[in-house]
Design an enzyme around this catalytic site. Structure first.
Site, short mmCIF file in Angstrom:
data_model
loop_
_atom_site.label_atom_id
_atom_site.label_comp_id
_atom_site.label_asym_id
_atom_site.label_seq_id
_atom_site.Cartn_x
_atom_site.Cartn_y
_atom_site.Cartn_z
N ASP A 13 8.94 -2.40 -0.20
CA ASP A 13 8.86 -2.32 1.28
C ASP A 13 9.72 -1.19 1.84
O ASP A 13 10.24 -1.31 2.95
CB ASP A 13 9.27 -3.65 1.93
CG ASP A 13 8.51 -4.81 1.35
OD1 ASP A 13 7.29 -4.68 1.18
OD2 ASP A 13 9.13 -5.85 1.05
N LYS A 16 6.84 3.30 1.58
CA LYS A 16 6.12 4.29 0.75
C LYS A 16 4.78 4.62 1.38
O LYS A 16 4.30 5.74 1.29
CB LYS A 16 5.88 3.72 -0.67
CG LYS A 16 7.14 3.47 -1.44
CD LYS A 16 6.84 2.93 -2.83
CE LYS A 16 6.37 1.49 -2.86
NZ LYS A 16 7.35 0.49 -2.43
N GLY A 40 1.40 -4.14 -0.49
CA GLY A 40 0.53 -4.01 0.68
C GLY A 40 1.15 -3.23 1.81
O GLY A 40 2.36 -3.28 2.02
N HIS A 41 0.35 -2.46 2.49
CA HIS A 41 0.79 -1.87 3.74
C HIS A 41 -0.41 -1.69 4.65
O HIS A 41 -1.55 -1.65 4.20
CB HIS A 41 1.56 -0.57 3.51
CG HIS A 41 0.80 0.48 2.79
ND1 HIS A 41 0.88 0.65 1.44
CD2 HIS A 41 -0.05 1.41 3.23
CE1 HIS A 41 0.10 1.64 1.08
NE2 HIS A 41 -0.49 2.12 2.15
N GLN A 219 5.86 -1.83 -5.19
CA GLN A 219 7.14 -2.54 -5.24
C GLN A 219 8.29 -1.53 -5.36
O GLN A 219 8.14 -0.42 -4.90
CB GLN A 219 7.18 -3.57 -6.38
CG GLN A 219 6.29 -4.79 -6.15
CD GLN A 219 4.88 -4.61 -6.65
OE1 GLN A 219 4.66 -4.11 -7.72
NE2 GLN A 219 3.92 -5.03 -5.86
P1 IMP Z 1 5.24 -11.34 -7.73
O1 IMP Z 1 5.13 -9.87 -7.91
O2 IMP Z 1 4.24 -11.91 -6.77
O3 IMP Z 1 5.27 -12.08 -9.03
O4 IMP Z 1 6.67 -11.63 -7.05
C1 IMP Z 1 7.89 -11.39 -7.72
C2 IMP Z 1 8.95 -10.87 -6.78
O5 IMP Z 1 8.58 -9.57 -6.32
C3 IMP Z 1 9.12 -11.71 -5.50
O6 IMP Z 1 10.47 -11.65 -5.12
C4 IMP Z 1 8.28 -10.97 -4.48
O7 IMP Z 1 8.70 -11.21 -3.16
C5 IMP Z 1 8.53 -9.54 -4.91
N1 IMP Z 1 7.45 -8.63 -4.53
C6 IMP Z 1 6.24 -8.49 -5.10
N2 IMP Z 1 5.52 -7.54 -4.51
C7 IMP Z 1 6.29 -7.04 -3.53
C8 IMP Z 1 6.11 -5.98 -2.58
O8 IMP Z 1 5.10 -5.29 -2.53
N3 IMP Z 1 7.17 -5.76 -1.75
C9 IMP Z 1 8.33 -6.44 -1.82
N4 IMP Z 1 8.54 -7.43 -2.70
C10 IMP Z 1 7.53 -7.72 -3.55
#
Ligand code: IMP
Length: 415
Positions: A13, A16, A40-41, A219
């Site tokens: 977040d 990007k 996502g954005h 991420q």
């Molecule tokens: P997962 O990727 O859904 O398995 O989540 C694992 C961790 O990564 C959690 O803390 C989510 O909140 C974080 N996370 C996953 N995708 C994003 C993103 O695009 N932005 C910020 N945090 C993310």
């Protein structure tokens, strides 16, 4: 030609989207290399909101090719829904035949395991990311290219469900009937077949033909499966090295690497966050920065810039430069803080550490400023904001190439 790369430096977040959206106008191809629809954005184009989770940001540049690499985990259902926002994707979107699929049981497993973890939940996005990567590594996953032969794929899925029945039943995950599996796969096949390609060769050809390729990380570095705050991480290699395995590139194919960091820090989900501010300042950052997740709508945890983590991330990624986003969110603070070291059991460390949960931040306090919002020239920034940027540059040992001072494309300082 070498491919340029954009990577998140914090916990995701970082903004990007704004950068990639801006840069995509100058690239012939944009490629994603890891993650899934957990990312996502939202981009506003001509007053219309477009939500991107899986499709690379180059989709808004009509002449760019968009590639979903083999390192991405693709939910066919989510991708088809996202594709419906566009009516001209043929020849502009390509999905690696080697990318693994996220199917409904992965999502159910993700959510069931999070429930079982209780207070120790990771706080995943519940999109099936971890279970899909687990299936891949366990060698029981299914790849997008398998949609070419539905008969064989449904048989293979049937076998998967038979072998995993005891585990799935214990987790309360519904096992679909053979008929339902086939029916779903048929829809996926009809919608996605024209887009499935050997994207590895495609990227090689693009580079050989001297086309400009931008690699888009999802991420952030501190969520990297190997180098992040394990186990509170996502399940892929978010760092620049992930682009090699996630697209089939060699390290020699990567050119300029730009790290994206916010002028402060945020995190969604659980896990250690040394500079988190639980008081008024954290709340102010959340409100001013509109810090709510695009994918899940969750409130983001907010805190001060962590220069130790940023320096670590710059080294891991090999950043040539940093872009500092959302500087304007810090407008109006009397004092701003930067974490310059960690204290662990009375010892001071200037290096990132194995167990971040034990860390107390050592802060340097700087005078705040007003009115950086909308500024597009460095010399027009308030003096204290200039000092803040220079200090980040000093502490991270990385040149700052860009500063963003509002969500608007034009409010960007190039250095
Ligand atoms: P997962 O990727 O859904 O398995 O989540 C694992 C961790 O990564 C959690 O803390 C989510 O909140 C974080 N996370 C996953 N995708 C994003 C993103 O695009 N932005 C910020 N945090 C993310």
């Amino acid at each position: 030609m070498k491919a340029d790369l954009i990577v998140g430096i914090q916990w995701g977040d970082e903004g990007k989207g704004k950068i990639v959206d801006r840069l995509a106008q100058n690239y012939d191809a944009v490629a994603r290399y890891q993650g899934g629809h957990n990312a996502g954005h939202t981009i506003v184009v001509d007053g219309k909101k477009i939500a991107l989770h899986l499709i690379p940001s180059g989709v808004l540049n009509k002449s760019a090719v968009n590639i979903i690499g083999n390192g991405v985990v693709v939910s066919p259902e989510a991708l088809i829904k996202e594709m419906k926002q566009f009516d001209d994707l043929k020849g502009r979107l390509f999905i690696s035949e080697k990318a693994h699929m996220i199917l409904s049981h992965h999502i159910a497993i993700d959510q069931a395991k999070e429930r079982l973890r209780g207070a120790k939940a990771i706080g995943t996005t519940g999109r099936g990311i971890g279970p899909a990567y687990s299936s891949k590594v366990e060698r029981s996953g299914h790849r997008i290219g398998e949609l070419r032969d539905i008969e064989r794929l449904s048989e293979s899925l049937k076998e998967y469900f038979e072998i995993n029945k005891p585990v799935l039943e214990t987790l309360g995950v519904e096992i679909p009937s053979f008929g339902k599996i086939k029916e779903e796969l048929k829809i996926y096949q009809e919608s996605l077949l024209p887009y499935i390609a050997d994207t590895t060769k495609m990227v090689w050809d693009l580079l050989r033909e001297n086309k400009k390729v931008l690699l888009e990380g999802a991420q952030g570095t501190l969520l990297d499966i190997d180098h992040g705050t394990y186990p509170y991480v996502t399940s892929s290699n978010t760092i620049s090295a992930g682009a090699c395995s996630g697209l089939g590139l060699s390290p020699k194919d990567i050119g300029k690497i730009v790290g994206i960091a916010k002028a402060y820090c945020t995190r969604v989900g659980n896990g250690p966050f040394p500079t988190e501010d639980f008081g008024e300042d954290g709340k102010k950052l959340r409100d001013r920065g509109h810090e709510f997740g695009t994918t899940t709508g969750r409130e983001r945890r907010c805190g001060w810039f962590d220069a130790v983590a940023c320096r670590y991330a710059c080294r891991l990624n090999g950043c040539d430069e940093l872009s500092i986003m959302k500087l304007d969110v810090l407008d109006g603070f009397e004092k701003v803080k930067i974490c310059v070291a960690y204290e662990i059991d009375g010892e001071i460390s200037e290096d990132f550490v194995f167990d971040l949960s034990k860390v107390k931040p050592v802060y340097e306090e700087m005078d705040g400023w007003d009115r950086s919002e909308g500024v597009s020239k460095f010399e027009n920034l308030p003096k204290n904001a200039q000092k803040y940027i220079k200090r980040i540059e000093e502490l991270t040992g990385t040149k700052i190439g860009m500063i963003s001072t509002s969500p608007d494309r034009k409010d960007t300082i190039l250095l």
